[in-house]
Scaffold this active site. Structure first.
Site, PDB file in Angstrom:
ATOM      1  N   LYS A 120       0.818  -1.222   0.000  1.00 11.41           N
ATOM      2  CA  LYS A 120       0.000   0.000   0.000  1.00 11.41           C
ATOM      3  C   LYS A 120       0.848   1.266   0.000  1.00 11.41           C
ATOM      4  O   LYS A 120       0.409   2.287  -0.510  1.00 11.41           O
ATOM      5  CB  LYS A 120      -0.979  -0.013   1.178  1.00 11.41           C
ATOM      6  N   LYS A 209      -6.314  -9.263  -6.992  1.00 14.33           N
ATOM      7  CA  LYS A 209      -7.659  -9.436  -6.449  1.00 14.33           C
ATOM      8  C   LYS A 209      -8.485  -8.167  -6.601  1.00 14.33           C
ATOM      9  O   LYS A 209      -7.942  -7.070  -6.686  1.00 14.33           O
ATOM     10  CB  LYS A 209      -7.598  -9.874  -4.986  1.00 14.33           C
ATOM     11  N   LYS A 212     -11.370  -2.711  -3.022  1.00 12.06           N
ATOM     12  CA  LYS A 212     -12.239  -1.531  -3.016  1.00 12.06           C
ATOM     13  C   LYS A 212     -11.454  -0.233  -3.077  1.00 12.06           C
ATOM     14  O   LYS A 212     -11.998   0.800  -3.409  1.00 12.06           O
ATOM     15  CB  LYS A 212     -13.198  -1.568  -1.832  1.00 12.06           C
TER      16      LYS A 212
HETATM   17  P1  ATP Z   1      -8.797  -2.423   0.418  1.00 12.25           P
HETATM   18  O1  ATP Z   1      -8.375  -2.256  -1.004  1.00 12.25           O
HETATM   19  O2  ATP Z   1      -9.253  -1.163   1.056  1.00 12.25           O
HETATM   20  O3  ATP Z   1      -7.817  -3.207   1.241  1.00 12.25           O
HETATM   21  P2  ATP Z   1     -10.374  -4.777   0.105  1.00 12.25           P
HETATM   22  O4  ATP Z   1     -11.294  -4.871  -1.041  1.00 12.25           O
HETATM   23  O5  ATP Z   1      -9.094  -5.521   0.039  1.00 12.25           O
HETATM   24  O6  ATP Z   1     -10.145  -3.252   0.345  1.00 12.25           O
HETATM   25  P3  ATP Z   1     -10.672  -5.278   2.891  1.00 12.25           P
HETATM   26  O7  ATP Z   1     -11.419  -4.274   3.705  1.00 12.25           O
HETATM   27  O8  ATP Z   1      -9.173  -5.266   2.926  1.00 12.25           O
HETATM   28  O9  ATP Z   1     -11.178  -5.173   1.388  1.00 12.25           O
HETATM   29  O10 ATP Z   1     -11.169  -6.725   3.274  1.00 12.25           O
HETATM   30  C1  ATP Z   1     -12.443  -6.978   3.784  1.00 12.25           C
HETATM   31  C2  ATP Z   1     -12.714  -8.457   3.704  1.00 12.25           C
HETATM   32  O11 ATP Z   1     -13.032  -8.803   2.362  1.00 12.25           O
HETATM   33  C3  ATP Z   1     -11.550  -9.336   4.114  1.00 12.25           C
HETATM   34  O12 ATP Z   1     -12.059 -10.461   4.788  1.00 12.25           O
HETATM   35  C4  ATP Z   1     -10.953  -9.721   2.795  1.00 12.25           C
HETATM   36  O13 ATP Z   1     -10.230 -10.910   2.837  1.00 12.25           O
HETATM   37  C5  ATP Z   1     -12.182  -9.844   1.911  1.00 12.25           C
HETATM   38  N1  ATP Z   1     -11.861  -9.576   0.518  1.00 12.25           N
HETATM   39  C6  ATP Z   1     -11.300  -8.449   0.042  1.00 12.25           C
HETATM   40  N2  ATP Z   1     -11.149  -8.522  -1.274  1.00 12.25           N
HETATM   41  C7  ATP Z   1     -11.618  -9.739  -1.655  1.00 12.25           C
HETATM   42  C8  ATP Z   1     -11.731 -10.418  -2.903  1.00 12.25           C
HETATM   43  N3  ATP Z   1     -11.313  -9.850  -4.017  1.00 12.25           N
HETATM   44  N4  ATP Z   1     -12.256 -11.665  -2.934  1.00 12.25           N
HETATM   45  C9  ATP Z   1     -12.673 -12.240  -1.780  1.00 12.25           C
HETATM   46  N5  ATP Z   1     -12.600 -11.664  -0.568  1.00 12.25           N
HETATM   47  C10 ATP Z   1     -12.081 -10.429  -0.490  1.00 12.25           C
HETATM   48 MG    MG Z   2      -7.556  -5.302   1.629  1.00  9.16          MG
END
Ligand code: ATP
Ligand code: MG
Length: 343
Positions: A120, A209, A212
């Site tokens: 990050k 992956k 968000k």
């Molecule tokens: P950021 O980019 O802000 O890190 P993120 O999309 O990775 O956002 P997180 O808030 O880090 O989301 O994760 C929230 C939950 O969603 C965690 O349990 C994470 O493992 C799950 N998660 C995040 N992205 C994915 C994905 N692409 N597929 C499945 N599970 C996901």
């Molecule tokens: Mg994340």
């Protein structure tokens, strides 16, 4: 007081959640509630203090936090379950206070080694101390409640392991079992694996992956996307030049990701999907079918979301936050005594 073992998990509120969060976190959480409430206490929280470790629009944060809580309910979370506590991290000040204390028992070296930090920080001009220190706040989130299981995706397992290290270090230094530490990585993985948390990939860059905090959001299906927007994103998703529908994550990551999405939303096994489309020579028909499934899912989900009763949600939050403040303050007091802040 707390008698059952604790399962604890949270979802950051830095942006609208996406299909990956739904399939990989929200849905498994709801299933986990169904399966384990009764046997375990389940702590679900929105780590709102974690939201601005990466830059966000602060005028939207509160609304986003409340929205994310509604997403749990729209996904099927039962608010009437007494073993489930639903809370906002910043409404329990002990999280912040314990972090300040634990910072002194956490090392620069170990925090610099966290993969999330390394990843990050590269996208930012100025790297905040908050981003660097975020795993310590996460350790406080976990240790305050003595959580046994912390089901997270593979992007967070390193942080759970760190929480365990910090807890053990603290216990050793003060010669007491002040913190009940989470299970080790292997045991966590076995537990998480049992929950089947799939990994959804970005539609445009299927080697990474779905995230968000992705800058463009063009490869991300947000839960608030209209069916039209979602359809467009699926139809323009990156595929390959093979021209055949195979489930091959290495050589055809885009198509495999679409197969995963389709399978998870429809309940049709991957092998059946591959079989059904084996005669296709273009990806168009398949993509259209995936888009149809995603659109239907979004329409249903958004209907559930509109039907969430805000009063019941507010009541649940108030009750949970009162109860968790008591638990957290009592643990904090033990820590304050150990380090010499209280007599
Ligand atoms: P950021 O980019 O802000 O890190 P993120 O999309 O990775 O956002 P997180 O808030 O880090 O989301 O994760 C929230 C939950 O969603 C965690 O349990 C994470 O493992 C799950 N998660 C995040 N992205 C994915 C994905 N692409 N597929 C499945 N599970 C996901
Ligand atoms: Mg994340």
């Amino acid at each position: 007081m707390q008698t059952k073992e604790v399962i604890l998990t949270g979802l950051r509120a830095n942006n609208d959640l996406h299909l990956g969060n739904y399939l990989g976190a929200l849905l498994p959480i709801v299933k986990m509630q169904k399966k384990y409430a009764g046997e375990f206490q389940i702590n679900l929280f929105v780590p709102d203090l974690h939201s601005f470790t990466t830059p966000i629009d602060h005028t939207k944060l509160y609304e986003q936090t409340m929205h994310n809580l509604k997403l749990y309910v729209a996904s099927g979370l039962d608010l009437n379950n007494n073993d489930t506590f639903l809370y906002r991290q910043s409404f329990i000040p002990a999280h912040s206070e314990l972090t300040v204390i634990l910072n002194n028992f956490s090392y620069m070296g170990e925090l610099s080694r966290m993969t999330q930090f390394k990843e990050k920080k590269t996208n930012q001009e100025n790297v905040s101390a908050g981003l660097f220190d975020y795993p310590v706040l996460m350790a406080a989130d976990i240790l305050l409640y003595g959580a046994k299981y912390v089901p997270v995706g593979d992007d967070q397992t390193q942080h759970v392991e760190l929480a365990r290290d910090i807890g053990i270090r603290f216990n050793n230094k003060f010669g007491k079992e002040i913190f009940k530490v989470p299970e080790d990585e292997k045991t966590q993985l076995a537990f998480t694996h049992e929950q089947q948390r799939p990994r959804i990939k970005d539609l445009l860059r299927p080697e990474k992956k779905m995230s968000k905090s992705d800058a463009s959001g063009k490869g991300v299906i947000f839960l608030g996307d209209t069916p039209e927007v979602a359809t467009k994103k699926i139809m323009s998703s990156t595929t390959d030049s093979v021209g055949k529908i195979n489930y091959d994550q290495k050589n055809q990551p885009g198509i495999s990701n679409l197969i995963d999405i389709y399978s998870l939303l429809s309940g049709i096994p991957v092998s059946e999907i591959v079989d059904k489309y084996k005669a296709e020579t273009s990806y168009n028909t398949f993509k259209t079918e995936v888009a149809r499934n995603v659109s239907n899912f979004l329409a249903d989900f958004q209907k559930n979301l509109n039907a969430v009763d805000q009063d019941s949600l507010n009541k649940k939050l108030a009750e949970s936050e009162k109860a968790m403040n008591e638990v957290a303050n009592s643990k904090l007091h033990e820590v304050q005594k150990a380090v010499g802040l209280r007599g």
